[in-house]
Write an enzyme that holds these catalytic residues in place. Sequence first.
Site, PDB file in Angstrom:
ATOM      1  N   SER A   1      45.950  39.509  44.747  1.00  0.00           N
ATOM      2  CA  SER A   1      47.039  38.988  43.899  1.00  0.00           C
ATOM      3  C   SER A   1      47.503  40.127  43.007  1.00  0.00           C
ATOM      4  O   SER A   1      46.736  41.057  42.728  1.00  0.00           O
ATOM      5  CB  SER A   1      46.499  37.848  43.034  1.00  0.00           C
ATOM      6  OG  SER A   1      47.458  37.459  42.077  1.00  0.00           O
TER       7      SER A   1
ATOM      8  N   TYR B   1      40.513  33.710  36.997  1.00  0.00           N
ATOM      9  CA  TYR B   1      41.205  33.988  38.266  1.00  0.00           C
ATOM     10  C   TYR B   1      41.483  35.490  38.417  1.00  0.00           C
ATOM     11  O   TYR B   1      41.177  36.084  39.462  1.00  0.00           O
ATOM     12  CB  TYR B   1      42.516  33.199  38.311  1.00  0.00           C
ATOM     13  CG  TYR B   1      43.356  33.491  39.534  1.00  0.00           C
ATOM     14  CD1 TYR B   1      42.953  33.046  40.792  1.00  0.00           C
ATOM     15  CD2 TYR B   1      44.541  34.215  39.447  1.00  0.00           C
ATOM     16  CE1 TYR B   1      43.715  33.307  41.924  1.00  0.00           C
ATOM     17  CE2 TYR B   1      45.310  34.485  40.580  1.00  0.00           C
ATOM     18  CZ  TYR B   1      44.890  34.026  41.808  1.00  0.00           C
ATOM     19  OH  TYR B   1      45.632  34.299  42.929  1.00  0.00           O
TER      20      TYR B   1
HETATM   21  N1  LIG Z   1      50.841  31.058  45.449  1.00  0.00           N
HETATM   22  C1  LIG Z   1      50.824  32.135  44.717  1.00  0.00           C
HETATM   23  O1  LIG Z   1      51.711  32.356  43.846  1.00  0.00           O
HETATM   24  C2  LIG Z   1      49.756  33.190  44.927  1.00  0.00           C
HETATM   25  C3  LIG Z   1      49.928  34.432  44.284  1.00  0.00           C
HETATM   26  C4  LIG Z   1      48.957  35.410  44.444  1.00  0.00           C
HETATM   27  C5  LIG Z   1      47.857  35.171  45.253  1.00  0.00           C
HETATM   28  N2  LIG Z   1      47.701  33.956  45.863  1.00  0.00           N
HETATM   29  C6  LIG Z   1      46.502  33.771  46.684  1.00  0.00           C
HETATM   30  O2  LIG Z   1      46.864  33.302  47.960  1.00  0.00           O
HETATM   31  C7  LIG Z   1      45.805  32.506  48.507  1.00  0.00           C
HETATM   32  C8  LIG Z   1      46.370  31.198  49.021  1.00  0.00           C
HETATM   33  O3  LIG Z   1      47.030  30.563  47.964  1.00  0.00           O
HETATM   34  P1  LIG Z   1      48.145  29.438  48.184  1.00  0.00           P
HETATM   35  O4  LIG Z   1      49.210  29.709  47.191  1.00  0.00           O
HETATM   36  O5  LIG Z   1      48.468  29.306  49.588  1.00  0.00           O
HETATM   37  O6  LIG Z   1      47.303  28.164  47.642  1.00  0.00           O
HETATM   38  P2  LIG Z   1      47.131  26.673  48.189  1.00  0.00           P
HETATM   39  O7  LIG Z   1      48.413  26.197  48.759  1.00  0.00           O
HETATM   40  O8  LIG Z   1      46.510  25.924  47.059  1.00  0.00           O
HETATM   41  O9  LIG Z   1      46.070  26.841  49.381  1.00  0.00           O
HETATM   42  C9  LIG Z   1      44.738  27.174  49.123  1.00  0.00           C
HETATM   43  C10 LIG Z   1      43.943  27.040  50.398  1.00  0.00           C
HETATM   44  O10 LIG Z   1      42.587  27.444  50.120  1.00  0.00           O
HETATM   45  C11 LIG Z   1      41.735  26.499  50.739  1.00  0.00           C
HETATM   46  N3  LIG Z   1      40.431  26.452  50.074  1.00  0.00           N
HETATM   47  C12 LIG Z   1      40.154  26.262  48.767  1.00  0.00           C
HETATM   48  N4  LIG Z   1      38.833  26.286  48.567  1.00  0.00           N
HETATM   49  C13 LIG Z   1      38.257  26.492  49.787  1.00  0.00           C
HETATM   50  C14 LIG Z   1      36.925  26.621  50.236  1.00  0.00           C
HETATM   51  N5  LIG Z   1      35.868  26.514  49.400  1.00  0.00           N
HETATM   52  N6  LIG Z   1      36.711  26.853  51.560  1.00  0.00           N
HETATM   53  C15 LIG Z   1      37.742  26.936  52.422  1.00  0.00           C
HETATM   54  N7  LIG Z   1      39.027  26.820  52.059  1.00  0.00           N
HETATM   55  C16 LIG Z   1      39.274  26.595  50.748  1.00  0.00           C
HETATM   56  C17 LIG Z   1      42.482  25.171  50.683  1.00  0.00           C
HETATM   57  O11 LIG Z   1      42.016  24.358  51.750  1.00  0.00           O
HETATM   58  P3  LIG Z   1      41.323  22.944  51.589  1.00  0.00           P
HETATM   59  O12 LIG Z   1      41.394  22.554  50.147  1.00  0.00           O
HETATM   60  O13 LIG Z   1      42.126  22.040  52.483  1.00  0.00           O
HETATM   61  O14 LIG Z   1      39.955  23.192  52.110  1.00  0.00           O
HETATM   62  C18 LIG Z   1      43.913  25.628  50.943  1.00  0.00           C
HETATM   63  O15 LIG Z   1      44.154  25.669  52.329  1.00  0.00           O
HETATM   64  C19 LIG Z   1      44.770  32.355  47.399  1.00  0.00           C
HETATM   65  O16 LIG Z   1      43.732  33.293  47.616  1.00  0.00           O
HETATM   66  C20 LIG Z   1      45.544  32.715  46.144  1.00  0.00           C
HETATM   67  O17 LIG Z   1      44.714  33.243  45.134  1.00  0.00           O
HETATM   68  C21 LIG Z   1      48.620  32.957  45.716  1.00  0.00           C
END
Ligand SMILES: NC(=O)c1ccc[n+]([C@@H]2O[C@H](COP(=O)([O-])OP(=O)(O)OC[C@H]3O[C@@H](n4cnc5c(N)ncnc54)[C@H](OP(=O)(O)O)[C@@H]3O)[C@@H](O)[C@H]2O)c1
Length: 284
Positions: A135, A148
């Site tokens: 991130s 985070y």
């Molecule tokens: N969106 C942003 O603005 C942003 C910015 C920077 C970085 N990121 C990073 O991008 C990644 C994905 O984020 P996103 O925005 O797509 O979030 P999201 O829509 O909330 O998706 C998160 C995913 O992580 C999975 N997850 C959570 N805990 C888990 C565990 N213990 N084991 C396996 N799967 C797990 C969830 O699956 P289930 O709950 O169905 O298992 C879900 O599929 C993260 O690492 C986040 O830090 C996001």
Amino acid sequence: MYQSVLVTGASSGIGEATALHLAHKGFRVYAAARSADKLKGLAGLGGGSIHPVSLDVTDEASIAQALSEINAKGETLFGLINNAGISVMGPLEQLTSDEWRRQYETNVFGLVNMCAAVLPQMRGAGRGRIINIGSVAGRIAAPFQGAYASSKHAVEGLSDSLRREVEPHGIKVTVVRPGFINTPFGHQEQEGLDRFVGEGQPYSDQVQIFKSWHAKGHPTAPPPSVVAEAVHKALTAERPHARYAVPNEAIGFLALRNFLPAGIVDKIFERVNGLDAFRKRKNG
Ligand SMILES: NC(=O)c1ccc[n+]([C@@H]2O[C@H](COP(=O)([O-])OP(=O)(O)OC[C@H]3O[C@@H](n4cnc5c(N)ncnc54)[C@H](OP(=O)(O)O)[C@@H]3O)[C@@H](O)[C@H]2O)c1
């Protein structure tokens, strides 16, 4: 010939978009989430190339089970996309130690578990790619984001070390650093901050101002497909970069951290978040 990749956290947001994008680009995709039921819709969109897998990155037995199912099909993974992540938001002094642990269990130890589990087969094959979703917060930390942001700083450090360890074995490690991306993640972060706002909460006014700024970020942000494209580049480039930042605005934000003194970055942050108004009010 197709290559196989495993995407964690594929039930939503960036992981879902990445699984779909890679399937359309010809990869065989093992799409993982804690409940494989949530992945049925995604599998249907993948034209037979997306295979749902139940996998909790915080549970080593679940990881071993998922990998043995994949390997039982005669597959050796070419790529691992460590995308699963959560965000625990709040003032450092108010988050409980259990909340800090929960943050690290998923974003750091979960990712380490995944790398350790796939490396033997990648080393055996003499090739592989590990893409860790970091991130912008892995370089530059907003207030109320200590748990985070520090977890994503850890991802940066361990990825640098791992990259240097495994490159001689034909394995390349890349960090993809998204800025704000429009996924359900932002909404969950907003909800996480709610309990720190209100009567008797020591940081209530600051958290409220920060929340208002943060609330505007995710809904107007680019779609998760921009991250999926960066992951594809990291998987397919002959010499992938150690890091890709997306979208372009994120590169500008990171430049602040790289080139300006911390005191100036603090002031810029305060102005951008609107927290300068809080300081003025407090100081009369
Ligand atoms: N969106 C942003 O603005 C942003 C910015 C920077 C970085 N990121 C990073 O991008 C990644 C994905 O984020 P996103 O925005 O797509 O979030 P999201 O829509 O909330 O998706 C998160 C995913 O992580 C999975 N997850 C959570 N805990 C888990 C565990 N213990 N084991 C396996 N799967 C797990 C969830 O699956 P289930 O709950 O169905 O298992 C879900 O599929 C993260 O690492 C986040 O830090 C996001």
